[in-house]
Design an enzyme around this catalytic site. Structure first.
Site, PDB file in Angstrom:
ATOM      1  N   GLN A  49      68.963  32.541  74.275  1.00 47.62           N
ATOM      2  CA  GLN A  49      69.580  31.862  73.073  1.00 47.62           C
ATOM      3  C   GLN A  49      69.771  30.641  73.128  1.00 47.62           C
ATOM      4  OE1 GLN A  49      69.779  33.131  70.127  1.00 47.62           O
ATOM      5  NE2 GLN A  49      69.710  35.095  70.258  1.00 47.62           N
ATOM      6  N   SER A  50      69.042  29.795  74.113  1.00 44.22           N
ATOM      7  CA  SER A  50      69.057  28.482  74.358  1.00 44.22           C
ATOM      8  C   SER A  50      69.058  27.550  72.842  1.00 44.22           C
ATOM      9  CB  SER A  50      68.089  27.972  75.360  1.00 44.22           C
ATOM     10  OG  SER A  50      68.052  26.685  75.396  1.00 44.22           O
ATOM     11  N   ASN A  51      69.927  26.591  72.718  1.00 45.95           N
ATOM     12  CA  ASN A  51      69.939  25.570  71.680  1.00 45.95           C
ATOM     13  C   ASN A  51      68.999  24.640  72.075  1.00 45.95           C
ATOM     14  OD1 ASN A  51      72.012  26.938  70.208  1.00 45.95           O
ATOM     15  ND2 ASN A  51      73.472  25.846  71.605  1.00 45.95           N
TER      16      ASN A  51
END
Length: 278
Positions: A49-51
């Protein structure tokens, strides 16, 4: 009023591109470097879920690059929703190619293998590190520091402290570098978002010195120049403790500003505790 001090919040979460976030400042330099070097593809690594991965995918597509994300399982969560929602949806909307990997070692191995394949096809990949945190990306927060100085001048005041969350060191490092280059000195403190035995401080020092070199400075920073607290990180990356959730509720109720559970809630918890401890 609740804390007895004046706190100003720089809203880098409100950038208009790709749902905002601090990575956009880094990508301004990183994608510029990629373009200058004739890259056709952008690679980067991050958590599922890396921004950072999301913002890299969106910004890279805007500037005509093909984007490939190497996403690893950094957070101890096994719910199906974690692997299918949020930033994954946004990555799919911009047609990012996603490679699922287990950890950093397998991620970098996959990057090398994919890079080799594309180069044989005449393509040119440009690799952006985790968080966009290297000497080039760090320059984005050198800019930010001077922006803060301009804003405090417009407000007719002087900030005593600039604080930030730190996950990969680029934001913190850039602020430190600009503080060295500036005639106006400000105390800078970062709060680590995961348990750590010194790796983040060492990496922050390394990339800050790389950025100083890019700026033409002969100054070399030392370990003592990195003010990084590990005290409020909680037990794991990506997992907030109850007291981090309390902080999110506290700021939402008082100011209508929502912190996130992975980064800013941990830093703001540290800031509150430092204030309360004088």
């Amino acid at each position: 009023k609740a804390l007895g001090v004046d706190i100003f919040i720089k809203r880098d979460d409100l950038f208009s591109v790709g749902f905002g976030g601090n990575k956009l400042r880094k990508l301004e330099y990183l994608l510029g470097d990629a373009k200058k070097k004739g890259a056709t593809h952008i690679f980067t690594i991050g958590a599922i879920q890396s921004n950072h991965a999301r913002m890299t995918a969106i910004a890279a597509k805007m500037f005509g690059f093909e984007i490939e994300l190497f996403l690893k399982k950094s957070v101890p969560v096994n719910k199906k929703s974690y692997f299918e929602n949020g930033n994954i949806i946004l990555n799919n909307i911009v047609d990012a190619t996603i490679h699922e990997v287990q950890d950093n070692a397998s991620a970098y191995k996959a990057v090398d293998e994919r890079k080799s394949i594309l180069e044989k096809e005449g393509k040119k990949p440009y690799i952006i590190p985790i968080g966009g945190s290297n000497g080039v990306g760090t320059l984005g927060y050198v800019d930010c520091y001077f922006e803060i100085l301009k804003q405090q001048s417009q407000l007719g005041m002087k900030f005593d402290l600039i604080s930030t969350a730190s996950g990969s060191g680029g934001t913190h490092g850039g602020l430190i570098v600009a503080n060295v280059l500036s005639d106006v000195k400000t105390k800078i403190k970062a709060y680590n978002v995961e348990p750590d035995q010194g790796q983040l401080a060492a990496h922050t020092l390394k990339i800050a010195n790389e950025a100083l070199d890019l700026c033409g400075s002969r100054v070399t920073l030392l370990n003592s120049d990195i003010d990084l607290s590990n005290q409020y990180a909680g037990n794991a990356y990506g997992i907030p403790e109850d007291y981090h959730i309390d902080t999110i509720k506290f700021l939402a109720k008082h100011e209508g500003i929502f912190l996130d559970p992975v980064y800013t809630s941990k830093a703001f918890t540290g800031l509150i505790m430092d204030i309360q401890n004088n």
